[in-house]
Design an enzyme around this catalytic site. Structure first.
Site, PDB file in Angstrom:
ATOM      1  N   GLY A  50       0.834  -1.188   0.000  1.00  0.00           N
ATOM      2  CA  GLY A  50       0.000   0.000   0.000  1.00  0.00           C
ATOM      3  C   GLY A  50       0.868   1.235   0.000  1.00  0.00           C
ATOM      4  O   GLY A  50       1.440   1.604  -1.011  1.00  0.00           O
ATOM      5  N   ARG A  51       0.964   1.874   1.165  1.00  0.00           N
ATOM      6  CA  ARG A  51       1.727   3.100   1.325  1.00  0.00           C
ATOM      7  C   ARG A  51       1.289   4.159   0.323  1.00  0.00           C
ATOM      8  O   ARG A  51       2.109   4.780  -0.347  1.00  0.00           O
ATOM      9  CB  ARG A  51       3.223   2.835   1.215  1.00  0.00           C
ATOM     10  CG  ARG A  51       3.753   2.005   2.349  1.00  0.00           C
ATOM     11  CD  ARG A  51       5.242   1.869   2.299  1.00  0.00           C
ATOM     12  NE  ARG A  51       5.706   1.290   3.545  1.00  0.00           N
ATOM     13  CZ  ARG A  51       6.954   0.937   3.770  1.00  0.00           C
ATOM     14  NH1 ARG A  51       7.859   1.096   2.834  1.00  0.00           N
ATOM     15  NH2 ARG A  51       7.276   0.425   4.923  1.00  0.00           N
ATOM     16  N   HIS A  52      -0.025   4.354   0.264  1.00  0.00           N
ATOM     17  CA  HIS A  52      -0.564   5.368  -0.633  1.00  0.00           C
ATOM     18  C   HIS A  52      -1.992   5.718  -0.221  1.00  0.00           C
ATOM     19  O   HIS A  52      -2.597   5.038   0.597  1.00  0.00           O
ATOM     20  CB  HIS A  52      -0.546   4.888  -2.093  1.00  0.00           C
ATOM     21  CG  HIS A  52      -1.444   3.730  -2.352  1.00  0.00           C
ATOM     22  ND1 HIS A  52      -1.012   2.429  -2.268  1.00  0.00           N
ATOM     23  CD2 HIS A  52      -2.761   3.665  -2.678  1.00  0.00           C
ATOM     24  CE1 HIS A  52      -2.021   1.618  -2.544  1.00  0.00           C
ATOM     25  NE2 HIS A  52      -3.098   2.345  -2.791  1.00  0.00           N
ATOM     26  N   ALA A  53      -2.485   6.780  -0.831  1.00  0.00           N
ATOM     27  CA  ALA A  53      -3.893   7.164  -0.739  1.00  0.00           C
ATOM     28  C   ALA A  53      -4.385   7.346  -2.166  1.00  0.00           C
ATOM     29  O   ALA A  53      -3.582   7.412  -3.098  1.00  0.00           O
ATOM     30  CB  ALA A  53      -4.051   8.456   0.063  1.00  0.00           C
ATOM     31  N   LYS A  98      -3.231   4.192   3.405  1.00  0.00           N
ATOM     32  CA  LYS A  98      -3.348   2.815   3.845  1.00  0.00           C
ATOM     33  C   LYS A  98      -2.011   2.089   3.766  1.00  0.00           C
ATOM     34  O   LYS A  98      -1.283   2.230   2.796  1.00  0.00           O
ATOM     35  CB  LYS A  98      -4.420   2.080   3.036  1.00  0.00           C
ATOM     36  CG  LYS A  98      -4.147   2.004   1.552  1.00  0.00           C
ATOM     37  CD  LYS A  98      -5.365   1.675   0.723  1.00  0.00           C
ATOM     38  CE  LYS A  98      -6.171   2.743   0.102  1.00  0.00           C
ATOM     39  NZ  LYS A  98      -5.794   4.060  -0.147  1.00  0.00           N
TER      40      LYS A  98
END
Length: 142
Positions: A50-53, A98
């Protein structure tokens, strides 16, 4: 678009002596029309995915096998969800950061999305995300 909008969903289980069945329908069990489905598997326990929006996409994440954790962040607060049962999912609205992690060896994380893939709608830099959310909170409170 804030942490309170992230919530666990429990899907009806059906079954008998032959086993269990969970049926999920978009615009019913899922609060949007499902336009994309993908899944994550083979991730080690110490890997963070993830490590993104996303600017536009909403998601529901379900561990259909094994377990994982999901940390959500709205720029103000964070919350951690345990996905440890195949009939439980987490709803993630747009503009929520997330991180998926702590995958069990047998983890298969099913991801249902409200939008088709568009690389341009991803926010992948956390500092940029915080700036976007700061403007969002200021506009909301103006």
């Amino acid at each position: 678009m804030n942490i309170e909008d992230c919530r666990l969903l429990e899907f009806p289980q059906r079954g008998d002596e032959r086993g269990h069945l969970v049926a999920i329908e978009g615009c019913g069990d899922i609060p949007f029309e499902i336009k994309r489905v993908f899944y994550i598997y083979g991730s080690d326990r110490n890997v963070v995915r993830g490590r993104h929006a996303n600017n536009n996409s909403e998601f529901v994440l379900i561990n259909v096998s094994g377990t994982s954790k999901v940390k959500v962040d709205d720029g103000r607060k964070t919350k951690i969800f345990d996905l440890d049962r195949p009939h439980i999912g987490i709803y993630l609205p747009r503009l929520v950061w997330k991180d998926m992690y702590d995958f069990s060896e047998d983890s298969v994380l099913l991801c249902l999305s409200s939008e088709h893939y568009d690389a341009g709608e991803y926010i992948r830099d956390y500092d940029s995300y915080l700036e976007i959310m700061k403007k969002h909170w200021e506009e909301e409170n103006a």
